[in-house]
Design an enzyme around this catalytic site. Structure first.
Site, PDB file in Angstrom:
ATOM      1  N   ARG A   1       2.749   3.362  49.730  1.00 52.55           N
ATOM      2  CA  ARG A   1       2.672   4.103  48.477  1.00 52.55           C
ATOM      3  C   ARG A   1       1.723   5.263  48.748  1.00 52.55           C
ATOM      4  O   ARG A   1       2.147   6.259  49.312  1.00 52.55           O
ATOM      5  CB  ARG A   1       2.192   3.153  47.359  1.00 52.55           C
ATOM      6  CG  ARG A   1       2.276   3.745  45.979  1.00 52.55           C
ATOM      7  CD  ARG A   1       1.973   2.715  44.886  1.00 52.55           C
ATOM      8  NE  ARG A   1       0.584   2.249  44.894  1.00 52.55           N
ATOM      9  CZ  ARG A   1       0.072   1.428  43.972  1.00 52.55           C
ATOM     10  NH1 ARG A   1       0.807   0.983  42.977  1.00 52.55           N
ATOM     11  NH2 ARG A   1      -1.191   1.052  44.031  1.00 52.55           N
TER      12      ARG A   1
ATOM     13  N   HIS B   1      -4.646  -1.748  49.645  1.00 62.69           N
ATOM     14  CA  HIS B   1      -4.108  -2.454  48.473  1.00 62.69           C
ATOM     15  C   HIS B   1      -2.916  -3.287  48.929  1.00 62.69           C
ATOM     16  O   HIS B   1      -2.083  -2.807  49.691  1.00 62.69           O
ATOM     17  CB  HIS B   1      -3.696  -1.426  47.415  1.00 62.69           C
ATOM     18  CG  HIS B   1      -3.348  -2.018  46.081  1.00 62.69           C
ATOM     19  ND1 HIS B   1      -4.109  -2.999  45.486  1.00 62.69           N
ATOM     20  CD2 HIS B   1      -2.338  -1.752  45.212  1.00 62.69           C
ATOM     21  CE1 HIS B   1      -3.556  -3.310  44.303  1.00 62.69           C
ATOM     22  NE2 HIS B   1      -2.491  -2.568  44.124  1.00 62.69           N
TER      23      HIS B   1
ATOM     24  N   ARG C   1     -11.532  -6.518  43.906  1.00 67.18           N
ATOM     25  CA  ARG C   1     -11.026  -5.508  42.966  1.00 67.18           C
ATOM     26  C   ARG C   1      -9.977  -6.101  42.023  1.00 67.18           C
ATOM     27  O   ARG C   1      -8.860  -5.611  41.939  1.00 67.18           O
ATOM     28  CB  ARG C   1     -10.375  -4.421  43.828  1.00 67.18           C
ATOM     29  CG  ARG C   1     -10.751  -3.008  43.515  1.00 67.18           C
ATOM     30  CD  ARG C   1     -10.162  -2.061  44.541  1.00 67.18           C
ATOM     31  NE  ARG C   1      -8.810  -2.327  44.873  1.00 67.18           N
ATOM     32  CZ  ARG C   1      -8.320  -2.467  46.116  1.00 67.18           C
ATOM     33  NH1 ARG C   1      -9.090  -2.326  47.168  1.00 67.18           N
ATOM     34  NH2 ARG C   1      -7.051  -2.733  46.310  1.00 67.18           N
TER      35      ARG C   1
ATOM     36  N   TYR D   1      19.305  -5.519  11.785  1.00 69.31           N
ATOM     37  CA  TYR D   1      20.146  -4.471  12.362  1.00 69.31           C
ATOM     38  C   TYR D   1      21.224  -5.066  13.261  1.00 69.31           C
ATOM     39  O   TYR D   1      20.975  -6.022  14.002  1.00 69.31           O
ATOM     40  CB  TYR D   1      19.299  -3.527  13.233  1.00 69.31           C
ATOM     41  CG  TYR D   1      18.456  -2.552  12.462  1.00 69.31           C
ATOM     42  CD1 TYR D   1      19.028  -1.559  11.669  1.00 69.31           C
ATOM     43  CD2 TYR D   1      17.068  -2.607  12.548  1.00 69.31           C
ATOM     44  CE1 TYR D   1      18.231  -0.648  10.983  1.00 69.31           C
ATOM     45  CE2 TYR D   1      16.265  -1.703  11.872  1.00 69.31           C
ATOM     46  CZ  TYR D   1      16.857  -0.727  11.089  1.00 69.31           C
ATOM     47  OH  TYR D   1      16.077   0.170  10.422  1.00 69.31           O
TER      48      TYR D   1
ATOM     49  N   CYS E   1      12.739  -5.081  14.873  1.00 73.80           N
ATOM     50  CA  CYS E   1      12.808  -3.705  14.365  1.00 73.80           C
ATOM     51  C   CYS E   1      11.573  -2.932  14.825  1.00 73.80           C
ATOM     52  O   CYS E   1      10.703  -3.480  15.495  1.00 73.80           O
ATOM     53  CB  CYS E   1      12.859  -3.692  12.842  1.00 73.80           C
ATOM     54  SG  CYS E   1      13.974  -4.907  12.117  1.00 73.80           S
ATOM     55  N   MET E   2      11.475  -1.685  14.421  1.00 71.91           N
ATOM     56  CA  MET E   2      10.322  -0.883  14.835  1.00 71.91           C
ATOM     57  C   MET E   2       9.021  -1.425  14.243  1.00 71.91           C
ATOM     58  O   MET E   2       7.986  -1.452  14.909  1.00 71.91           O
ATOM     59  CB  MET E   2      10.520   0.583  14.420  1.00 71.91           C
ATOM     60  CG  MET E   2       9.449   1.503  14.992  1.00 71.91           C
ATOM     61  SD  MET E   2       9.658   3.210  14.491  1.00 71.91           S
ATOM     62  CE  MET E   2      11.071   3.711  15.453  1.00 71.91           C
TER      63      MET E   2
HETATM   64  C1  LIG Z   1      -4.473  -2.243  39.531  1.00 74.00           C
HETATM   65  C2  LIG Z   1      -5.150  -2.323  40.833  1.00 74.00           C
HETATM   66  C3  LIG Z   1      -5.919  -3.442  41.177  1.00 74.00           C
HETATM   67  C4  LIG Z   1      -5.958  -4.698  40.341  1.00 74.00           C
HETATM   68  O1  LIG Z   1      -4.797  -5.445  40.611  1.00 74.00           O
HETATM   69  P1  LIG Z   1      -4.495  -6.844  39.891  1.00 74.00           P
HETATM   70  O2  LIG Z   1      -3.199  -7.263  40.465  1.00 74.00           O
HETATM   71  O3  LIG Z   1      -4.406  -6.548  38.431  1.00 74.00           O
HETATM   72  O4  LIG Z   1      -5.616  -7.754  40.219  1.00 74.00           O
HETATM   73  C5  LIG Z   1      -6.626  -3.388  42.360  1.00 74.00           C
HETATM   74  N1  LIG Z   1      -6.558  -2.314  43.163  1.00 74.00           N
HETATM   75  C6  LIG Z   1      -5.799  -1.238  42.886  1.00 74.00           C
HETATM   76  C7  LIG Z   1      -5.763  -0.099  43.825  1.00 74.00           C
HETATM   77  C8  LIG Z   1      -5.067  -1.209  41.720  1.00 74.00           C
HETATM   78  O5  LIG Z   1      -4.302  -0.141  41.448  1.00 74.00           O
END
Ligand SMILES: *Cc1c(COP(=O)(O)O)cnc(C)c1O
Length: 373
Positions: free
Chosen positions: A134, A163, A220, A264, A311-312
């Site tokens: 990515r 990540h 994270r 609806y 509905c909305m």
């Molecule tokens: C959103 C995100 C996280 C958190 O991920 P979870 O699956 O919600 O624990 C960690 N690092 C990065 C770069 C993210 O974009």
């Protein structure tokens, strides 16, 4: 005046889940992801609570605007912006004191120029792509980029991160282990070239719950802070506490005869004489139309099916043929617990064919968030 629909957020549960993160993270620092309005739970109130109770050391955002909102709301914790930053947002991002993610030579040069123009030394974390494909640098380019940052004169290499795309499922175990090994190797080479790096991080919730975190110094997590596992398939190793309860009030109750249709499209026909309650919530609030004739709601500990199309602004539930105990003004629980019944965010996600992340992100701005705990 109570709102027709409200999303209640249990701050104690957030802190309990962060305590679980900590217990799994072996003394590493914790960065709580609060991007996307804290996964729908409310950016500033959630962040402030985390700051006040010191349950994380860092916060993670996706947008410069999120960082600005946090600063305006009194949040002083270090902020990491996960995503690349366009040159035209760099001045605002630096002004908000956000730590930038960079993963390309151009991005390093642009950040360095912006920091120089602002007369500061900006903190950046180098994003390495170990398999998500990515954003981020190729592992082979990481050392050069680290040197470029270190030599820029206006940037400080505060961290290196990756990540993980499949850390949350058993079938991804081998891939993730290989990524973490590659990442370790990249970090070692970077540190050989430019010296020690303070913040080395890789673990999203899936990795916090299920992986050896190696030489990383920070985790994270996002989704587990908000009480869910990342995926229906994630092995449930630790209990997490529900954070969000979504309620709406009944605004009408009426008798419908067998053979009449509700809503609806006339998509649902009453199979017998029955009582129908209308609840003041709809897809305009983020209660997905995919829940039409599939979802359910709880009133006073009893479960009632959603009938007809969402509905909305309103949704109908079938109370059954008996004279109903449900009255106008009663509170229906769309997500959360009522008596012995519970509708988990994962149940809604399953019915909608999505993940829990999206369910709470979809709750729209017109639904007030209320905080307790
Ligand atoms: C959103 C995100 C996280 C958190 O991920 P979870 O699956 O919600 O624990 C960690 N690092 C990065 C770069 C993210 O974009």
């Amino acid at each position: 005046m109570a709102s027709p629909t409200t999303f209640r957020v249990d701050l104690d549960a957030i802190h309990a889940n962060l305590a679980t993160v900590r217990s799994l993270s072996g003394g590493r620092a914790v960065l709580a992801a609060v991007k996307a309005n804290a996964y729908g739970h409310g950016l500033v109130p959630v962040a402030r609570s985390i700051q006040e109770r010191r349950s994380a050391e860092w916060l993670g955002v996706a947008l410069t605007a999120e960082a600005e909102e946090l600063r305006a709301g009194g949040v002083t914790l270090p902020l990491l912006k996960f995503t690349p930053t366009f040159p035209d947002e760099l001045p605002a991002a630096l002004h908000a004191g956000v730590t930038l993610s960079v993963g390309a030579a151009d991005a390093v040069d642009e950040a360095a120029a912006a920091a120089r123009a602002a007369g500061t030394v900006a903190d950046v974390h180098l994003k390495v792509d170990t398999g998500m494909r990515r954003v981020g640098a190729e592992p082979a380019d990481a050392v050069d980029l680290a040197r470029r940052i270190a030599d820029s004169g206006s940037l400080r290499l505060g961290g290196v991160f990756t990540h993980l795309p499949v850390s949350d499922v058993s079938s991804g175990e081998e891939f993730t282990r290989a990524e973490l090994a590659l990442f370790d190797d990249v970090v070692a080479r970077i540190e050989d070239a430019v010296g020690p790096v303070e913040w080395v991080h890789a673990a999203n919730s899936g990795a916090v719950l299920g992986h050896d975190l190696g030489r990383t110094t920070m985790v994270r997590p996002g989704i587990m802070v908000y009480g869910s596992y990342p995926d229906a398939e994630t092995p449930p190793t630790r209990p997490l506490r529900d954070v969000g309860t979504w309620v709406a009030r009944v605004n009408f109750v009426k008798r419908v005869a067998a053979g009449e249709t509700v809503g609806y499209g006339r998509s649902w026909t009453a199979p017998r004489d029955t009582w129908i309650a209308t609840v003041a919530v709809g897809y305009g609030d983020g209660y997905s139309r995919l829940l039409s004739s599939r979802g359910r709601m709880l009133v006073d500990g009893r479960s009632y099916p959603v009938v007809g199309r969402v509905c909305m602004d309103q949704t109908m539930i079938d109370l059954g043929p008996e004279d109903p105990s449900v009255r106008v003004g009663d509170e229906a629980v769309l997500m959360g617990t009522s008596g012995a019944e519970r509708i988990g965010v994962e149940e809604l996600a399953e019915l909608m064919g999505t993940i829990t992340y999206e369910v709470t992100c979809l709750i729209t701005a017109r639904v007030p968030r209320e905080y307790f705990g």
